[in-house]
Write a protein that holds these residues in place. Structure first.
Motif, mmCIF file in Angstrom:
data_model
loop_
_atom_site.group_PDB
_atom_site.id
_atom_site.type_symbol
_atom_site.label_atom_id
_atom_site.label_comp_id
_atom_site.label_asym_id
_atom_site.label_seq_id
_atom_site.Cartn_x
_atom_site.Cartn_y
_atom_site.Cartn_z
ATOM 1 N N GLY A 131 30.147 15.841 -0.923
ATOM 2 C CA GLY A 131 29.657 14.752 -1.766
ATOM 3 C C GLY A 131 28.807 15.227 -2.934
ATOM 4 N N VAL B 98 29.668 16.680 -5.442
ATOM 5 C CA VAL B 98 30.396 16.548 -6.702
ATOM 6 C C VAL B 98 29.843 15.386 -7.545
ATOM 7 N N LYS B 99 29.318 14.354 -6.860
ATOM 8 C CA LYS B 99 28.801 13.196 -7.588
ATOM 9 C C LYS B 99 27.597 13.571 -8.446
ATOM 10 N N LEU C 102 28.918 16.161 -11.445
ATOM 11 C CA LEU C 102 29.699 15.661 -12.584
ATOM 12 C C LEU C 102 28.945 14.666 -13.460
ATOM 13 N N ILE C 103 27.706 14.321 -13.097
ATOM 14 C CA ILE C 103 26.986 13.370 -13.944
ATOM 15 C C ILE C 103 25.954 14.084 -14.809
ATOM 16 N N ARG D 231 33.943 17.878 -17.714
ATOM 17 C CA ARG D 231 34.596 18.277 -16.467
ATOM 18 C C ARG D 231 35.389 19.563 -16.663
ATOM 19 N N ASP E 45 39.533 9.608 -11.098
ATOM 20 C CA ASP E 45 38.351 8.911 -10.605
ATOM 21 C C ASP E 45 37.775 9.690 -9.431
ATOM 22 N N VAL E 46 36.470 9.828 -9.419
ATOM 23 C CA VAL E 46 35.828 10.494 -8.296
ATOM 24 C C VAL E 46 35.278 9.437 -7.356
ATOM 25 N N ALA E 47 35.924 9.277 -6.229
ATOM 26 C CA ALA E 47 35.557 8.180 -5.332
ATOM 27 C C ALA E 47 35.162 8.679 -3.950
ATOM 28 N N SER E 48 34.946 9.978 -3.821
ATOM 29 C CA SER E 48 34.642 10.495 -2.481
ATOM 30 C C SER E 48 33.241 10.085 -2.051
ATOM 31 N N ARG F 83 29.236 4.001 -10.284
ATOM 32 C CA ARG F 83 30.152 5.107 -10.566
ATOM 33 C C ARG F 83 30.752 5.009 -11.964
ATOM 34 N N VAL G 116 28.067 5.971 -14.656
ATOM 35 C CA VAL G 116 27.819 7.407 -14.787
ATOM 36 C C VAL G 116 29.098 8.214 -15.052
ATOM 37 N N LEU H 221 31.881 8.612 -13.326
ATOM 38 C CA LEU H 221 32.683 9.179 -12.242
ATOM 39 C C LEU H 221 34.019 8.462 -12.132
ATOM 40 N N MET H 222 34.003 7.181 -12.517
ATOM 41 C CA MET H 222 35.242 6.401 -12.533
ATOM 42 C C MET H 222 35.407 5.798 -13.921
ATOM 43 N N ALA H 223 36.655 5.625 -14.316
ATOM 44 C CA ALA H 223 36.914 4.981 -15.602
ATOM 45 C C ALA H 223 37.211 3.505 -15.358
ATOM 46 N N PHE I 276 31.188 11.260 -23.465
ATOM 47 C CA PHE I 276 30.547 11.367 -22.151
ATOM 48 C C PHE I 276 29.275 12.208 -22.186
ATOM 49 N N ILE J 120 25.752 10.513 -21.201
ATOM 50 C CA ILE J 120 25.221 10.806 -19.867
ATOM 51 C C ILE J 120 23.905 11.569 -19.935
ATOM 52 N N VAL K 216 23.815 8.679 -6.670
ATOM 53 C CA VAL K 216 24.915 7.806 -6.297
ATOM 54 C C VAL K 216 25.082 7.884 -4.790
ATOM 55 N N GLU L 118 23.252 13.808 -1.969
ATOM 56 C CA GLU L 118 23.885 14.962 -1.341
ATOM 57 C C GLU L 118 23.600 16.207 -2.160
#
Ligand SMILES: Nc1ncnc2c1ncn2[C@@H]1O[C@H](COP(=O)(O)OP(=O)(O)OP(=O)(O)O)[C@@H](O)[C@H]1O
Ligand SMILES: [Mg+2]
Lengths: 254, 309
Positions: free
Chosen positions: A85, A87-88, A91-92, A97, A251-254, B50, B53, B55-57, B74, B78, B85, B89
């Motif tokens: 997790g 990665v969240k 990537l922000i 990327r 999309d990053v959804a994990s 998400r 930030v 992570l999703m479009a 981006f 950002i 989120v 983690e």
């Protein structure tokens, strides 16, 4: 560019903070020493004349280890960020990327490169210690250099393959399994497919590059090192593009 | 508010598969505001975050941070955002300090002094050299907050930040949020399904359900509510019937009653008068309890107390 280097620095820090990395490196050194300890004292074969050259040209187990470790890293370095997790948070940041993707890849390639060079230097060094009459002009020195170089290219290709599977599937085991299977069985597969003319355009029949190091390992007039590199090169580009396109748009959804 | 919004969501829609998870969501957040993002499980809070930030479009719509489109530019957009989120983690096999160093390297201009400053701010200075795997959940939350603040963001997004904190931790966290919002003029978006939490720390609440914004509420400060707002007051009396007949005479709305008590909605200023009247009519009063209509009631009222869909 400076940012890219800092990203590699980050990946390096993460790699060397993991216990598993030290275990794997320990294993790598053990294999190199084992290889030296098993060195034949007085043997030659049809390709090389002196025992020193024979020792150098037959010291190929560490190369398999280098490629295996590289595959393990290539499969895990991105997939682990997804499974944990992290990665969240990764990537922000104000970093594209694309940069993150290739920084990780670059580190694994550097890892393979450093291990390959280290292998070459250490093996040569031990060779000189074991065989007092050894000279730098022996043909074994060249053969070893070629083998280490070609093995690095094999590693590079396998890294790219494993990394692509890991990035597309987010699945470390799948990437590791498929890549290791192809790496370990490619000569067998190539052997079974040798009667089919189209088979030489499949990347896994061309994966064994180290056979070109010690002698002219060409299978036929068409199947030369240059041809193998061309086939692998085309796949390499495909893999790189596939990896890049998937990662930058998903999309990053994990 | 005349200030420029920090974030603008303009008719954001997200469709995954053939399910519309976020449906035409629009809102704006301003500097110095602490905004609650409230909704039941599966409402789409995390999905919205998400998208903010990157992570999703979004499937449709536009998200602007400081006027910059997240999808278009981006990196620039950002750089104004710090976020957690879902759970914070972090890399468990590294020390807290190395984790912060890792994120500091990813932005320009975060000095070692700034890292130390943030560590002190979240109170982790004694444990920062230890591996994150040895941290408690609360300590991880703190480290998560530290990484979000490193680059002095103007928008802080926290997805259920009080998850796993003890009451003292929650209170401290709340005070801390207020402080950054006021001092650094940071806009904070806090998602939660803990209604009481949101009520205590936010200036404004956005209520979301099934991907739609279904309510927006300015949370009033207690001193204001205490006087002007109608309150729900519970009386424990005997006999109840007699008391109710008195209520009816005074045209007070009865909300609820049973054998020993009744509940009414009444303005604070009228309570003493009612008590006087009840006593004059020989009704025994055992207890009078006020209950400010909480956000929880309102939340349940608005969402209809529906279950997750
Ligand atoms: N990757 C995905 N694929 C399909 N559906 C998804 C995906 N991610 C989220 N959803 C769905 O979107 C809806 C909203 O999920 P989301 O995680 O945003 O809710 P939430 O408001 O954060 O809830 P919670 O309070 O439980 O954290 C849920 O119904 C969920 O099942
Ligand atoms: Mg959520």
């Amino acid at each position: 560019m400076i940012k890219f280097i800092r990203l590699i620095q980050n990946e390096n820090m993460k790699m060397f903070s993991q216990v598993s990395n030290w275990v794997m490196l320990g294993f790598y050194f053990v294999i190199i020493f084992f290889n030296v300890a098993m060195a034949p004292v007085d043997e030659t074969d049809q390709f090389v004349a002196d025992p020193f050259s024979y020792f150098l040209s037959s010291a190929d187990t560490p190369m398999v280890v280098i490629t295996t470790l590289s595959i393990i890293w290539a499969a895990g370095i991105m997939a682990a960020e997804f499974s944990s997790g992290t990665v969240k948070l990764l990537l922000i940041r104000p970093v594209t990327r694309t940069k993150i993707l290739w920084a990780k890849y670059t580190l694994v390639v550097l890892y393979a490169l450093v291990l390959s060079i280290l292998y070459y230097v250490l093996t040569l060094m031990f060779g000189f210690l074991l065989y007092t009459d050894a000279s730098l002009s022996s043909e074994g020195v060249m053969i070893l250099a070629k083998a280490a170089g070609l093995s690095f290219l094999e590693s590079l290709f396998m890294i790219t393959l494993a990394y692509m599977i890991a990035v597309i599937s987010y699945n470390r085991s799948l990437a590791l399994g498929v890549s290791m299977f192809l790496y370990l069985t490619n000569t067998v597969i190539a052997f079974f497919l040798q009667t089919k003319p189209w088979s030489k355009f499949l990347f896994f029949t061309q994966l064994n590059l180290t056979k070109y190091a010690s002698h002219d390992g060409a299978v036929s007039a068409l199947n030369t090192l240059a041809f193998a590199l061309c086939v692998l090169g085309v796949y390499f580009i495909l893999f790189v593009v596939a990896t890049w396109v998937t990662f930058s748009n998903r999309d990053v959804a994990s | 508010m005349s200030k420029q919004p920090v974030v603008q969501l303009d008719h954001i829609t997200k469709v995954i598969g053939n399910k519309t998870i976020i449906d035409q969501l629009s809102f704006e957040l301003f500097p110095g505001e602490v905004v609650g993002f409230l909704g039941p499980n599966g409402a789409g809070k995390t999905t919205t975050i998400r998208m903010i930030v990157g992570l999703m479009a979004p499937t449709a719509g536009e998200i602007l941070i400081q006027g910059i489109d997240v999808q278009q530019d981006f990196e620039k957009a950002i750089s104004h955002v710090g976020a957690i989120v879902e759970n914070p983690e972090l890399y468990k096999y590294m020390s807290g300090y190395k984790n912060l160093l890792h994120y500091a390297r990813m932005v320009d201009g975060v000095t070692e002094e700034r890292i130390d400053e943030v560590i002190e701010l979240v109170g982790l200075q004694n444990r920062i050299e230890q591996k994150v795997s040895t941290y408690s959940l609360g300590m991880r939350q703190r480290l998560g907050l530290a990484q979000a603040l490193l680059h002095r963001p103007s928008l802080l997004i926290l997805d259920e930040p009080t998850n796993g904190l003890d009451p003292a931790g929650i209170r401290e966290f709340r005070d801390y949020l207020r402080m950054v919002a006021d001092k650094e003029d940071v806009c904070v978006l806090v998602s939660s399904h803990l209604l009481s939490e949101i009520e205590l720390m936010c200036d404004r609440t956005l209520i979301i359900q099934s991907g739609k914004l279904i309510g927006e509420k300015q949370i009033q400060k207690e001193e204001v509510t205490a006087e002007a707002k109608k309150q729900i007051v519970q009386f424990q009396v005997n006999p109840v019937e007699k008391a109710i007949s008195i209520l009816q005479l005074q045209k007070i709305v009865l909300l609820y009653s049973n054998q020993t008590s009744f509940e009414i909605e009444i303005e604070r200023d009228n309570v003493p008068k009612l008590v006087k009247n009840l006593v004059a009519e020989d009704v025994s009063i055992f207890a009078v309890e006020t209950r400010v209509k909480s956000l929880e009631d309102e939340f349940l009222e608005i969402t209809g107390g529906k279950s997750v869909d």
